[in-house]
Design an enzyme around this catalytic site. Structure first.
Site, PDB file in Angstrom:
ATOM      1  CB  CYS A   2      -0.931   0.096   1.205  1.00 26.43           C
ATOM      2  SG  CYS A   2      -2.078  -1.255   1.338  1.00 26.43           S
ATOM      3  NE  ARG A  27       4.769   1.371  -0.123  1.00 29.18           N
ATOM      4  CZ  ARG A  27       5.850   1.201   0.621  1.00 29.18           C
ATOM      5  NH1 ARG A  27       7.018   1.540   0.160  1.00 29.18           N
ATOM      6  NH2 ARG A  27       5.766   0.685   1.826  1.00 29.18           N
ATOM      7  CD1 TRP A  75      -0.706  -6.189  -3.255  1.00 25.68           C
ATOM      8  CD2 TRP A  75      -1.075  -6.856  -1.153  1.00 25.68           C
ATOM      9  NE1 TRP A  75      -0.496  -7.546  -3.200  1.00 25.68           N
ATOM     10  CE2 TRP A  75      -0.721  -7.976  -1.926  1.00 25.68           C
ATOM     11  CE3 TRP A  75      -1.364  -7.048   0.201  1.00 25.68           C
ATOM     12  CZ2 TRP A  75      -0.631  -9.270  -1.397  1.00 25.68           C
ATOM     13  CZ3 TRP A  75      -1.280  -8.329   0.728  1.00 25.68           C
ATOM     14  CH2 TRP A  75      -0.914  -9.422  -0.062  1.00 25.68           C
ATOM     15  CG  ASN A  99       1.316   0.541   4.339  1.00 28.25           C
ATOM     16  OD1 ASN A  99       1.032  -0.646   4.254  1.00 28.25           O
ATOM     17  ND2 ASN A  99       2.502   1.041   4.029  1.00 28.25           N
ATOM     18  N   GLY A 100      -0.875  -1.292   6.483  1.00 21.85           N
ATOM     19  CA  GLY A 100      -0.611  -2.201   7.593  1.00 21.85           C
ATOM     20  C   GLY A 100      -1.832  -3.040   7.891  1.00 21.85           C
ATOM     21  CD  GLU A 483      15.726 -14.531  -7.714  1.00 23.90           C
ATOM     22  OE1 GLU A 483      15.138 -14.991  -6.721  1.00 23.90           O
ATOM     23  OE2 GLU A 483      15.417 -13.450  -8.234  1.00 23.90           O
ATOM     24  CE  LYS A 487      12.902 -12.761  -9.882  1.00 27.99           C
ATOM     25  NZ  LYS A 487      12.948 -11.915  -8.822  1.00 27.99           N
ATOM     26  CD  GLU A 490       8.869 -12.264  -8.693  1.00 31.65           C
ATOM     27  OE1 GLU A 490      10.096 -12.354  -8.729  1.00 31.65           O
ATOM     28  OE2 GLU A 490       8.286 -11.678  -7.784  1.00 31.65           O
ATOM     29  CG  HIS A 506      15.340 -38.620  -4.071  1.00 22.82           C
ATOM     30  ND1 HIS A 506      15.532 -39.913  -3.648  1.00 22.82           N
ATOM     31  CD2 HIS A 506      16.582 -38.120  -4.300  1.00 22.82           C
ATOM     32  CE1 HIS A 506      16.834 -40.171  -3.598  1.00 22.82           C
ATOM     33  NE2 HIS A 506      17.486 -39.100  -4.001  1.00 22.82           N
ATOM     34  CE  LYS A 602      11.289  -3.706  -6.115  1.00 24.30           C
ATOM     35  NZ  LYS A 602      11.557  -5.080  -6.546  1.00 24.30           N
TER      36      LYS A 602
END
Ligand code: G6P
Length: 607
Positions: A2, A27, A75, A99-100, A483, A487, A490, A506, A602
């Site tokens: 947010c 954000r 968000w 925000n929170g 990583e 990428k 996402e 396995h 982000k």
């Protein structure tokens, strides 16, 4: 998560709020809103579902010349993304952006019988709570905000205004960032200094437990217990070019391509290639303290976690008598983990605001363990709370998927490892190859990006319709493959998962069929032959393999990307560039939003 903005001054508030929200859109971007108040106490609340562009259209049809206002890009946590759940929330005459997360919002809501709730959010509960103390202007707004916040459990960055006082904004923080921009005859508010760039260079970073009354020419900061705080005004170093696309179509591509330069910034003044040594000033540990380190805890989330895993593989190669534990912050914060004597913690975070990472930092510090930040955002909460640190200095990273930060986080941590090794008396013949390769990396990164860019764009087009991908690597190539898979998943929404090559038999080998393709990392080195055997096993089962290698490779896989470079130790860093480009071009080929993938944000300032 947010974004919050606010303005009080002599200029048009709507203009700043919209431009600030655009800067903060990374954000959160599922809905947004602003409220401004005119000199004759009339509020204009405008909210819209979706991107800031939707809000901008609505504001354009409702232009006002108000000089005070607050805004928010959301968000969603509580309640779906919709106009009614968008901030600012109204209660009586007050408007609030938050925000929170208000954890005890349900209990609080039960006590707020007089307010008619219009949304499903926890934030509206906070607005109503403030109003219950403000009582339509009977008490000062700042007092009402403080009374309300004293009852709240959870995290917040808040900004509140009232129709009754069109000259002040009250802000407060606990766990979610808030920056106050000090201007000339105007004061600005943002949850991230990037929104202030171009307006002012002077900023006050609010601390947890502080509340500020902001007017156009005054800023009064206090603690929630009414103790005055003499706030420090700091300089914002970011320039406008750093937060613009600079000719690229997407921030992500810009940030991938910036890596030769951003890594140079990480290295600046820290390497002595002739001596094969490293010098880091920031951690602030004496030789004696470095020598005593026996255990490193590396804490991060997402890409920062992967950077920690990869750095851990490197550091243990050259540092004797040390154990390394790289942990996911959201898990570690609730574990009963034993922290052995001689531990130091590396707290890794691009934004410096990730809630889980911050919680780990606080807990680790509480246990008396030294904490070292590996942070990008200057002045961020983590950067300010760690005992010492090494900024990675990659400049603003705006695309939600982290790229340039990863490369520099790995190298910054390796450099920290090298300083430990130096203090422990490891011979420079052992350390020098690492230092030499690190020094060469920026140029080799530039070359690899240039050499592979077009080819990867072509390959990505061929594989764009696959819904599943398996990323494979061994040793340092294993965290790299993790990583790479992150990428792809996402931003292009491909179900991409990474496995250590040795784990294939396995379980994951059972997946290999025509719905999947495999991305195999094949670095030159001790495990090369074993990797080749693993690839044979996938080939024998009809796998669709793309191999990325820096050495000879003659298996009949579908595609090979060969990296020509003298870099050996850090070849996985170069391979990761290929994986970054692959994710980028796959997403472009699919036509998805590269910089703002669905459901993500982000800066994850909620747990
Ligand atoms: C979010 C971002 C990731 C990032 C992670 C940790 O998920 O989208 O790119 O790796 O948070 O963020 P931090 O700022 O702590 O590095």
């Amino acid at each position: 998560m947010c974004g919050i903005v606010g303005y009080v001054g002599n200029k048009n508030a709507q203009d700043f709020l919209i431009s600030g929200l655009k800067r903060l859109e990374y954000r959160g971007y599922d809905s947004a809103g602003i409220v401004t108040i005119s000199g004759d106490n009339k509020a204009a609340l405008i909210r819209a579902e979706g991107k800031i562009a939707n809000l901008e259209d609505k504001v354009a049809k409702n232009k006002r010349d108000d000089k005070i206002g607050i805004g928010h890009t959301r968000w969603a946590t509580h309640g779906e993304p919709s106009e009614k759940n968008a901030h600012p929330h109204k209660a009586g005459e007050i408007y609030l952006v938050h925000n929170g997360i208000i954890e005890n919002y349900k209990e609080l809501k039960k006590t707020l019988k007089e307010h008619k709730f219009a949304s499903e959010t926890d934030s509206e509960v906070l607005a109503a709570l403030v109003e219950s103390f403000y009582k339509g202007g009977k008490y000062p707004l700042a007092d009402a905000v403080v009374q309300a916040l004293k009852l709240v459990k959870g995290t917040y960055g808040v900004a509140v205004i009232s129709e009754k006082n069109p000259d002040e904004v009250v802000v407060a923080r606990s766990g979610s960032p808030l920056v106050i921009g000090v201007g000339n005859g105007e004061t600005l508010i943002a949850s991230d200094a990037s929104a202030l760039v171009g307006h002012t260079k002077r900023a006050i970073y609010l601390n947890d437990g502080e509340v500020a009354v902001i007017k156009k020419d005054s800023i009064e900061v206090k603690t929630l217990n009414a103790e005055p705080v003499s706030a420090k005004v700091e300089e914002i170093e970011t320039n406008l070019a750093a937060i613009q696309k600079g000719g690229y179509e997407h921030f992500l591509l810009k940030e991938i391509m910036e890596q030769p330069e951003s890594l140079k910034e990480t290295l600046r003044g820290r390497l002595n290639v002739a001596e094969g040594s490293v010098r880091l000033g920031g951690p602030g540990l004496s030789e004696g303290e470095l020598r005593k380190i026996k255990h490193l805890i590396i804490v991060g989330c997402g890409t920062a976690y992967h950077a920690g895993l990869l750095a851990g593989y490197y550091i243990e190669q050259f540092t004797p008598e040390i154990t390394i534990e790289t942990v996911i912050a959201s898990e570690y914060r609730y574990r009963q983990a034993y922290i052995p004597e001689g531990s130091v913690a590396l707290i890794v975070s691009q934004s410096g605001e990730t809630a889980d990472t911050l919680a780990c930092l606080r807990e680790i510090k509480r246990q008396g363990v030294k904490t070292i930040g590996i942070v990008n955002a200057i002045g961020s909460t983590i950067a300010r709370e760690v005992d010492g640190g090494t900024y990675v200095h990659v400049g603003p990273e705006i695309s939600v998927a982290s790229t340039k930060a990863f490369t520099s986080q790995v190298i910054a941590m390796v450099m920290f490892g090298l300083t430990i090794a130096q203090a422990k008396g490891v011979k420079s013949t052992i350390l020098k190859p690492y230092v030499e390769e690190i020094a060469e990396l920026p140029e080799e990164i530039r070359r690899t990006l240039e050499d592979t860019n077009e080819k990867i764009a072509e390959i990505a087009k061929k594989y764009k319709d696959y819904e599943h991908a398996i990323y494979l690597g061994r040793d340092t190539a294993y965290p790299t493959s993790m990583e790479g898979a992150l990428k792809l998943k996402e931003i292009s929404y491909v179900d991409a998962n990474a496995y250590a090559f040795g784990e294939l038999k396995h379980g994951p080998l059972a997946l290999v069929d025509d719905r999947f393709f495999e991305l195999a990392l094949v670095p030159e080195g001790a495990l090369y032959e074993k990797t080749i055997s693993n690839i044979q096993e996938v080939l024998a089962r009809g796998g669709h393999i793309i191999a990325i290698t820096n050495t000879d490779f003659d298996l009949p896989v579908e595609n090979v990307v060969r990296i020509e470079s003298q870099i050996k130790i850090f070849a996985p860093i170069l391979m990761n560039l290929v994986l970054q480009l692959f994710a980028y071009y796959t997403t472009v080929a699919k036509g998805y939003n590269v910089d703002q993938p669905r459901n993500l944000a982000k800066s994850v300032t909620v747990e």
